[in-house]
Motif scaffolding. Structure first.
Motif, PDB file in Angstrom:
ATOM      1  N   PRO A  28       0.791  -1.239   0.000  1.00 24.20           N
ATOM      2  CA  PRO A  28       0.000   0.000   0.000  1.00 24.20           C
ATOM      3  C   PRO A  28       0.817   1.280   0.000  1.00 24.20           C
ATOM      4  CG  PRO A  28      -0.904  -1.579   1.560  1.00 24.20           C
ATOM      5  CD  PRO A  28       0.412  -2.134   1.108  1.00 24.20           C
ATOM      6  N   VAL A  29       2.117   1.189   0.264  1.00 26.42           N
ATOM      7  CA  VAL A  29       2.927   2.404   0.212  1.00 26.42           C
ATOM      8  C   VAL A  29       2.967   2.979  -1.201  1.00 26.42           C
ATOM      9  CG1 VAL A  29       5.184   1.352  -0.289  1.00 26.42           C
ATOM     10  CG2 VAL A  29       5.073   3.421   1.114  1.00 26.42           C
ATOM     11  N   PHE A  30       2.648   2.150  -2.200  1.00 22.69           N
ATOM     12  CA  PHE A  30       2.642   2.624  -3.582  1.00 22.69           C
ATOM     13  C   PHE A  30       1.236   3.007  -4.058  1.00 22.69           C
ATOM     14  CE2 PHE A  30       6.213  -0.545  -3.496  1.00 22.69           C
ATOM     15  CZ  PHE A  30       7.226   0.403  -3.507  1.00 22.69           C
ATOM     16  N   ALA A  31       0.258   2.934  -3.175  1.00 23.46           N
ATOM     17  CA  ALA A  31      -1.128   3.198  -3.559  1.00 23.46           C
ATOM     18  C   ALA A  31      -1.464   4.683  -3.476  1.00 23.46           C
ATOM     19  CB  ALA A  31      -2.075   2.411  -2.657  1.00 23.46           C
ATOM     20  N   ASP A  32      -2.532   5.051  -4.155  1.00 24.35           N
ATOM     21  CA  ASP A  32      -3.172   6.353  -3.936  1.00 24.35           C
ATOM     22  C   ASP A  32      -3.944   6.238  -2.638  1.00 24.35           C
ATOM     23  OD1 ASP A  32      -4.713   8.632  -3.888  1.00 24.35           O
ATOM     24  OD2 ASP A  32      -5.932   8.083  -5.632  1.00 24.35           O
ATOM     25  N   LEU A  33      -3.550   6.979  -1.624  1.00 12.80           N
ATOM     26  CA  LEU A  33      -4.143   6.851  -0.301  1.00 12.80           C
ATOM     27  C   LEU A  33      -5.230   7.880  -0.025  1.00 12.80           C
ATOM     28  CD1 LEU A  33      -0.862   6.187   1.725  1.00 12.80           C
ATOM     29  CD2 LEU A  33      -2.469   4.504   0.805  1.00 12.80           C
TER      30      LEU A  33
END
Length: 313
Positions: A219-224
């Motif tokens: 998730p560090v690479f996701a759009d948060l």
């Protein structure tokens, strides 16, 4: 903070013998359960239940508030661990927050590789909503891989068009299965529990030849954007330090209300050492306050400011 307690804990963790030959997942699960399982506080009643089609533990503190539900996702590299191994940690958080809590036994790799755990996390959250629980009355928490799974569950819920919960807390979240964080190398000597190779072995079992940068795996690479308020707690002495730091930075940049706490001299998921490490108890108190303040916002947050933390960002 107790330097003596931190030093004693570091020495204890480093004294744990390492197997000369790799353990099978089954052997790892047995060893982890023997070493990590702690009971819930006496004030917490534990019952077996089902949520989202998966076995789960319900932990209900004495005098639990009528409103508010905590969904807890345990750690263990997506390979080991269970609600039973994390009864102590989840129970402590439940007791301090005064919230009825459900800890889900999501499917583990390698028998059930990615995205099985995410599917189970989403199913559990959806089940709470289907049962009529107001999303504003739900909070989510998890540790290590369960911290990453907590974020992935929120992302999956967003993509499914479901409303977000009130807040989330993650302890030492594993959110980068590509192992690209600098702390994988720079903190390896300081980490008394994990090496980079240890973390890679869990990623191999969970994702295999799949895309390790997939936003629901890492998730560090996701759009948060659109996620609820987030509290991230991490120890300075762990290879996953940069996972937590980058997660908080990306969440903040996406306009998510984010608090990052870095505990100096502390190891991975140091909150598990509650009752014998002062920093663990105060961290759990702050996590509980964070969750309840957002359940009761804005009044409680205004009247009862959270205890200060010198490393909070």
């Amino acid at each position: 903070m107790s330097r003596r307690q931190r030093q004693a804990l570091d020495a204890l963790l480093r004294s744990v013998p390492r197997s000369e030959t790799p353990l099978t997942p089954a052997e790892q699960r047995t060893s982890f359960a023997a070493a990590m399982t702690r009971p819930a506080p006496e004030s917490v009643t534990v019952r077996r239940t089902v949520l989202g089609g998966r076995p789960a533990l319900e932990l209900e503190p004495a005098g639990a508030a009528d409103r508010g539900r905590l969904l807890y996702l345990h750690g263990g590299g997506y390979v080991i661990g269970s609600p039973d191994t994390h009864t102590g940690l989840a129970g402590e958080l439940a007791a301090r927050a005064g919230l009825r809590t459900t800890s889900v036994d999501y499917r583990l790799a390698p028998e059930h590789p990615f995205p099985a755990a995410v599917d189970d996390g989403l199913a559990a959250y959806r089940d709470l909503l289907t049962a009529g629980v107001d999303p504003r009355e739900i909070v989510v928490a998890g540790d290590s891989a369960g911290g990453g799974l907590s974020i992935a569950t929120l992302l999956a819920a967003r993509e499914a068009g479901l409303p977000q919960p009130a807040a989330a807390v993650v302890f030492s979240p594993w959110v980068d299965l590509t192992l690209s964080g600098a702390s994988m190398r720079t903190k390896e000597a300081a980490d008394p529990i994990f090496t980079q190779a240890d973390v890679r072995a869990y990623a191999d079992l969970y994702v295999g030849a799949g895309d390790r940068s997939h936003p629901l795996a890492s998730p560090v690479f996701a759009d948060l954007s659109g996620l609820p308020p987030l509290l991230v707690q991490v120890g300075a002495n762990e290879v996953l330090l940069d996972d937590a730091v980058r997660l908080a930075a990306r969440a903040g940049a996406a306009d998510v209300e984010t608090t990052l706490e870095i505990g100096p001299g502390l190891p991975h998921v140091y909150q598990t050492h509650h009752g014998r490490l002062d920093e663990a108890d105060t961290a759990l108190d702050r996590a509980a306050h964070f969750l309840t303040a957002h359940l009761n916002a804005p009044l409680e947050a205004d009247l009862n400011p959270a205890p200060p933390h010198p490393a909070a960002i």
